[in-house]
Design a protein around this motif. Structure first.
Motif, PDB file in Angstrom:
ATOM      1  N   LYS A  40       0.810  -1.217   0.000  1.00  0.00           N
ATOM      2  CA  LYS A  40       0.000   0.000   0.000  1.00  0.00           C
ATOM      3  C   LYS A  40       0.845   1.269   0.000  1.00  0.00           C
ATOM      4  O   LYS A  40       0.311   2.356  -0.101  1.00  0.00           O
ATOM      5  CB  LYS A  40      -0.921   0.024   1.223  1.00  0.00           C
ATOM      6  CG  LYS A  40      -1.817  -1.180   1.351  1.00  0.00           C
ATOM      7  CD  LYS A  40      -3.054  -0.984   0.573  1.00  0.00           C
ATOM      8  CE  LYS A  40      -4.013  -2.145   0.853  1.00  0.00           C
ATOM      9  NZ  LYS A  40      -5.209  -2.036   0.115  1.00  0.00           N
ATOM     10  N   ASN A  41       2.164   1.108   0.177  1.00  0.00           N
ATOM     11  CA  ASN A  41       3.082   2.238   0.238  1.00  0.00           C
ATOM     12  C   ASN A  41       2.662   3.233   1.317  1.00  0.00           C
ATOM     13  O   ASN A  41       2.686   4.438   1.119  1.00  0.00           O
ATOM     14  CB  ASN A  41       3.209   2.920  -1.130  1.00  0.00           C
ATOM     15  CG  ASN A  41       4.461   3.762  -1.224  1.00  0.00           C
ATOM     16  OD1 ASN A  41       5.419   3.534  -0.493  1.00  0.00           O
ATOM     17  ND2 ASN A  41       4.446   4.740  -2.099  1.00  0.00           N
ATOM     18  N   GLN A  42       2.236   2.708   2.445  1.00  0.00           N
ATOM     19  CA  GLN A  42       1.813   3.558   3.546  1.00  0.00           C
ATOM     20  C   GLN A  42       3.026   4.136   4.258  1.00  0.00           C
ATOM     21  O   GLN A  42       4.081   3.508   4.320  1.00  0.00           O
ATOM     22  CB  GLN A  42       0.970   2.765   4.544  1.00  0.00           C
ATOM     23  CG  GLN A  42      -0.368   2.359   4.005  1.00  0.00           C
ATOM     24  CD  GLN A  42      -1.214   1.654   5.046  1.00  0.00           C
ATOM     25  OE1 GLN A  42      -0.696   1.107   6.005  1.00  0.00           O
ATOM     26  NE2 GLN A  42      -2.516   1.683   4.843  1.00  0.00           N
ATOM     27  N   THR A  43       2.860   5.327   4.810  1.00  0.00           N
ATOM     28  CA  THR A  43       3.938   5.945   5.569  1.00  0.00           C
ATOM     29  C   THR A  43       4.068   5.232   6.908  1.00  0.00           C
ATOM     30  O   THR A  43       3.167   4.523   7.349  1.00  0.00           O
ATOM     31  CB  THR A  43       3.661   7.438   5.819  1.00  0.00           C
ATOM     32  OG1 THR A  43       2.504   7.552   6.653  1.00  0.00           O
ATOM     33  CG2 THR A  43       3.458   8.188   4.516  1.00  0.00           C
ATOM     34  N   PHE A  44       5.193   5.464   7.575  1.00  0.00           N
ATOM     35  CA  PHE A  44       5.403   4.823   8.871  1.00  0.00           C
ATOM     36  C   PHE A  44       4.426   5.355   9.909  1.00  0.00           C
ATOM     37  O   PHE A  44       4.034   4.631  10.821  1.00  0.00           O
ATOM     38  CB  PHE A  44       6.851   4.991   9.322  1.00  0.00           C
ATOM     39  CG  PHE A  44       7.807   4.197   8.474  1.00  0.00           C
ATOM     40  CD1 PHE A  44       7.802   2.816   8.516  1.00  0.00           C
ATOM     41  CD2 PHE A  44       8.691   4.820   7.622  1.00  0.00           C
ATOM     42  CE1 PHE A  44       8.667   2.073   7.734  1.00  0.00           C
ATOM     43  CE2 PHE A  44       9.558   4.095   6.843  1.00  0.00           C
ATOM     44  CZ  PHE A  44       9.548   2.715   6.891  1.00  0.00           C
ATOM     45  N   ALA A  45       4.010   6.607   9.787  1.00  0.00           N
ATOM     46  CA  ALA A  45       3.016   7.156  10.714  1.00  0.00           C
ATOM     47  C   ALA A  45       1.671   6.443  10.546  1.00  0.00           C
ATOM     48  O   ALA A  45       0.997   6.128  11.525  1.00  0.00           O
ATOM     49  CB  ALA A  45       2.863   8.652  10.499  1.00  0.00           C
ATOM     50  N   GLN A  46       1.277   6.180   9.297  1.00  0.00           N
ATOM     51  CA  GLN A  46       0.028   5.465   9.035  1.00  0.00           C
ATOM     52  C   GLN A  46       0.109   4.026   9.548  1.00  0.00           C
ATOM     53  O   GLN A  46      -0.833   3.512  10.150  1.00  0.00           O
ATOM     54  CB  GLN A  46      -0.282   5.454   7.539  1.00  0.00           C
ATOM     55  CG  GLN A  46      -0.648   6.800   6.974  1.00  0.00           C
ATOM     56  CD  GLN A  46      -0.717   6.768   5.460  1.00  0.00           C
ATOM     57  OE1 GLN A  46       0.073   6.103   4.802  1.00  0.00           O
ATOM     58  NE2 GLN A  46      -1.668   7.507   4.904  1.00  0.00           N
ATOM     59  N   LEU A  47       1.247   3.383   9.297  1.00  0.00           N
ATOM     60  CA  LEU A  47       1.440   2.013   9.772  1.00  0.00           C
ATOM     61  C   LEU A  47       1.395   1.961  11.291  1.00  0.00           C
ATOM     62  O   LEU A  47       0.759   1.084  11.876  1.00  0.00           O
ATOM     63  CB  LEU A  47       2.779   1.463   9.290  1.00  0.00           C
ATOM     64  CG  LEU A  47       2.911   1.177   7.804  1.00  0.00           C
ATOM     65  CD1 LEU A  47       4.356   0.853   7.462  1.00  0.00           C
ATOM     66  CD2 LEU A  47       2.000   0.050   7.388  1.00  0.00           C
ATOM     67  N   ALA A  48       2.084   2.911  11.928  1.00  0.00           N
ATOM     68  CA  ALA A  48       2.138   2.938  13.390  1.00  0.00           C
ATOM     69  C   ALA A  48       0.742   3.092  13.980  1.00  0.00           C
ATOM     70  O   ALA A  48       0.375   2.393  14.924  1.00  0.00           O
ATOM     71  CB  ALA A  48       3.048   4.067  13.857  1.00  0.00           C
ATOM     72  N   ALA A  49      -0.044   3.982  13.396  1.00  0.00           N
ATOM     73  CA  ALA A  49      -1.398   4.201  13.906  1.00  0.00           C
ATOM     74  C   ALA A  49      -2.264   2.955  13.709  1.00  0.00           C
ATOM     75  O   ALA A  49      -3.042   2.588  14.583  1.00  0.00           O
ATOM     76  CB  ALA A  49      -2.022   5.401  13.196  1.00  0.00           C
TER      77      ALA A  49
END
Length: 91
Positions: free
Chosen positions: A23-32
């Protein structure tokens, strides 16, 4: 088995890495999404990608043993092709 200092077990760590790659999610999105800190998400992804890279053979090892007529796709670059060889998958 999850060790006492790990925030995520193996399964959730694999899901985290797949979400990052697919999904190429950012680390902030993954963390949340996984309930961990941004730094923890980054460490899990970095650790897993290093482990996967160690399993991947080098180019020489991948090409060794290929016979006449065999081929290897090195990357997924789209190139122009004439009509008989065109799959019409990409327009």
């Amino acid at each position: 088995m999850k060790s006492p200092w790990r925030r995520l077990g193996c399964f959730k760590q694999a899901l985290l890495v797949l979400a990052h790659l697919r999904k190429n999610q950012t680390f902030a999105q993954l963390a949340a999404g996984f309930g961990v800190s941004t730094t923890t998400a980054w460490h899990h992804v970095d650790e897993t990608l290093d482990a996967l890279a160690a399993w991947v053979p080098g180019l020489h090892a991948a090409l060794t043993g290929l016979g006449e007529g065999n081929f290897v796709i090195v990357d997924g670059t789209l190139i122009p092709a004439d009509e008989p060889y065109y799959s019409q998958k990409h327009k």
